[in-house]
Design an enzyme around this catalytic site. Structure first.
Site, PDB file in Angstrom:
ATOM      1  N   CYS A 154     -33.012 -24.480  19.848  1.00 19.30           N
ATOM      2  CA  CYS A 154     -31.840 -25.338  20.024  1.00 19.30           C
ATOM      3  C   CYS A 154     -30.849 -25.113  18.881  1.00 19.30           C
ATOM      4  CB  CYS A 154     -32.251 -26.805  20.154  1.00 19.30           C
ATOM      5  SG  CYS A 154     -30.980 -27.833  20.931  1.00 19.30           S
ATOM      6  N   HIS A 180     -36.596 -27.021  24.124  1.00 22.13           N
ATOM      7  CA  HIS A 180     -37.612 -27.765  23.378  1.00 22.13           C
ATOM      8  C   HIS A 180     -38.879 -27.845  24.222  1.00 22.13           C
ATOM      9  CE1 HIS A 180     -34.890 -29.161  20.240  1.00 22.13           C
ATOM     10  NE2 HIS A 180     -34.052 -29.598  21.152  1.00 22.13           N
TER      11      HIS A 180
END
Length: 534
Positions: free
Chosen positions: A368, A454
């Protein structure tokens, strides 16, 4: 079991399930653990139970199946309750963007940035577009509606407070502790961490700083993290009951290895945070050392928990370049401040150390915000408003921050294995020429990997395949254990929490509170809040 109906007993019947609020004498007293433990204990008894936290401040969040963002602690508690996570379980989520401001996520969707002063002050008009600036009082209706919906569809709802209920400077606009308890008619159990010391004073002082109306909801205390002979504690518990008129409904022992999803990445100790598997020795000849850069505003650092669950994998958080020297893999985790994280990496010399690793063919993984930092360029007029900023230049990626946040639960394939994950980001990545291999929604160049996903490492087959690639690149004779199943390990942890409640709490007393509500006749403990308000 009397009173509480069997699983699903309230669904569609118009009945209202029971409720309980778990408060704490301090932050980190154990509210999340106790809430999860009560949820698992009830679920094992066939009770339809749901967790709830009116307002959460956390950089660790999760995406529900309907695309709503909630705190990871509530997602973990939902797993403990054996129910699907929902935005109803965490209607207000505050995601710090610095020391003075947070992004406000309402019912799973971001609705703006607000300073702490603006949020707590309660100034402004509560129109739909200006609900943030109306302060927390304007959110109380939304919060109680969510709680009531959960109580209509579940036999019991176990609510978690935040911080301490005795934060008298914030009481007028409280929606998560006594404000919620009074609005919803909830009994309150106050948890105290005896490992810190002063637990009796904390229980008494917490109660004595509340108004008479608030005190009427404080029904009991629960001691957490006790070491030693409980009989030595009992005289103090009796004296506490004499002083306050309230019983202690449990003394939970100190238990190692309860590494549940934490709320706040800002509290990670840079020097002491070492996550290491102690379940079994390495399956192969070598261990694998993983260094996680403890970037500012680190978010979803729980991504590395699945790595730490592997026998022989040692995970530590680092903030100095020399700590990368013996690492077989460096992880750049998520962050709520990608540009700030880049500045931090450069100031500390970590950016140069990571670049040298890449040039030497030593593995680096960005997730991310960490993936964004590894790219060539970032255009940010949303998060930092810094404009165009050079990335580390290790992946052929350009990132543009969009006003709308991506919230998704993708499923895909990488390294020949099925992968599930979740996405929470404003940055939109454009992949340029030069990538050697697609990697989920990101890419790989040499030994550098990047993705927005994630939770991908919780997919067992993919995690093992990835670790084999890392070990090969690092020249380590490390072999992933073939039978490590992260989901099962998490279930075992949740069962341990349920065991703590079942074996060390007065479960009959807890059931009475959940079923019957606030006890009558609880005495006032002077002096109460100064001025007698609210």
């Amino acid at each position: 079991m009397s009173g509480i109906r069997g699983k699903g007993g309230t669904e569609g019947s118009g009945a209202r399930g029971g409720g309980l609020l778990v408060a704490g004498t301090t932050s980190d007293a154990g509210k999340s653990v106790v809430t999860a433990g009560i949820c698992r204990w009830l679920a094992r008894k066939g009770v339809s139970v749901a967790p709830f936290k009116a307002q959460n401040m956390s950089l660790n969040s999760f995406v529900t199946r309907e695309g709503a963002e909630i705190g990871r602690a509530q997602a973990m508690q939902a797993a403990a309750a054996r129910v699907e996570p929902s935005a109803l379980m965490n209607p207000v989520l505050l995601k710090p963007g610095g020391d003075r401001s947070s992004q406000v996520v309402l019912l799973g969707k971001p609705v703006g940035e607000l300073s702490a002063r603006g949020y707590f002050a309660g100034a402004g008009a509560p129109s739909p577009g200006e609900r943030l600036s109306a302060g927390r009082e304007a959110l109380l209706g939304t919060v109680t509606e969510c709680l009531e919906e959960l109580r209509r569809t579940h036999d019991a709802v176990i609510c978690e407070g935040a911080g301490s209920p005795a934060e008298i400077n914030l009481r007028r606009t409280d929606i998560v502790n006594m404000g919620l308890a009074r609005a919803a008619g909830l009994p309150v159990v106050v948890v105290g961490d005896i490992d810190r010391g002063g637990v009796f004073a904390s229980f008494f002082g917490t109660t004595a700083l509340l108004s008479a109306a608030d005190q009427r909801h404080v029904a009991a205390y629960l001691v957490n993290k006790f070491r030693g002979d409980v009989s030595l504690l009992e005289p103090g518990l009796e004296m506490l009951r004499d002083l306050t008129g309230r019983p202690t409904v449990g003394v939970l022992p100190f238990a190692h290895g309860l590494g549940i999803d934490e709320e706040d990445g800002l509290r990670v100790s840079l020097r002491g945070a070492v996550r290491e598997s102690v379940v079994a020795p390495p399956y192969g000849a070598d261990v694998l050392r993983i260094a996680v850069a403890a970037v500012p505003l680190m978010s979803n650092f729980t991504d590395v928990d699945a790595l730490a669950a592997e026998p022989g994998v040692i995970v530590r958080f680092v903030d100095r370049p020399e700590e990368l020297a013996d690492a077989d893999l460096v992880v750049l985790p998520g962050t709520r401040g990608t540009v700030r994280a880049l500045e931090w990496l450069r100031e500390r010399g970590l950016a140069d150390a990571i670049a040298r690793r890449a040039a030497e063919g030593r593995p680096v993984l960005g997730v991310c915000g960490g993936f964004q930092a590894l790219g060539e360029r970032i255009e940010d007029e949303v998060e930092s408003k810094a404009g165009t900023v050079a990335g580390l230049g290790l992946l052929p990626v350009r990132v543009r921050f969009a006003a709308e946040k991506t919230l998704a639960r993708p499923v895909g394939e990488a390294l020949g294995e099925r992968v599930e994950g979740y996405e929470i980001h404003h940055g939109v990545a454009e992949l340029l020429d030069g990538a050697e291999e697609p990697f989920l929604d990101g890419c790989r160049v040499g030994s550098v990997w990047g993705t927005h996903w994630h939770g991908s490492l919780e997919s067992d087959g993919f995690r093992r395949a990835f670790l084999r690639r890392v070990a090969a690149a690092a020249g380590r004779a490390f072999v992933p254990a073939p039978d490590t199943r992260f989901g099962e390990l998490r279930e075992e942890q949740l069962d341990r929490l349920g065991d703590l409640i079942e074996e060390h709490a007065d479960t009959d007393a807890l059931l009475r509170l959940i079923e019957e509500g606030v006890p009558e006749g609880l005495p006032f403990v002077p002096p109460g809040v100064p001025g007698g308000t609210p």
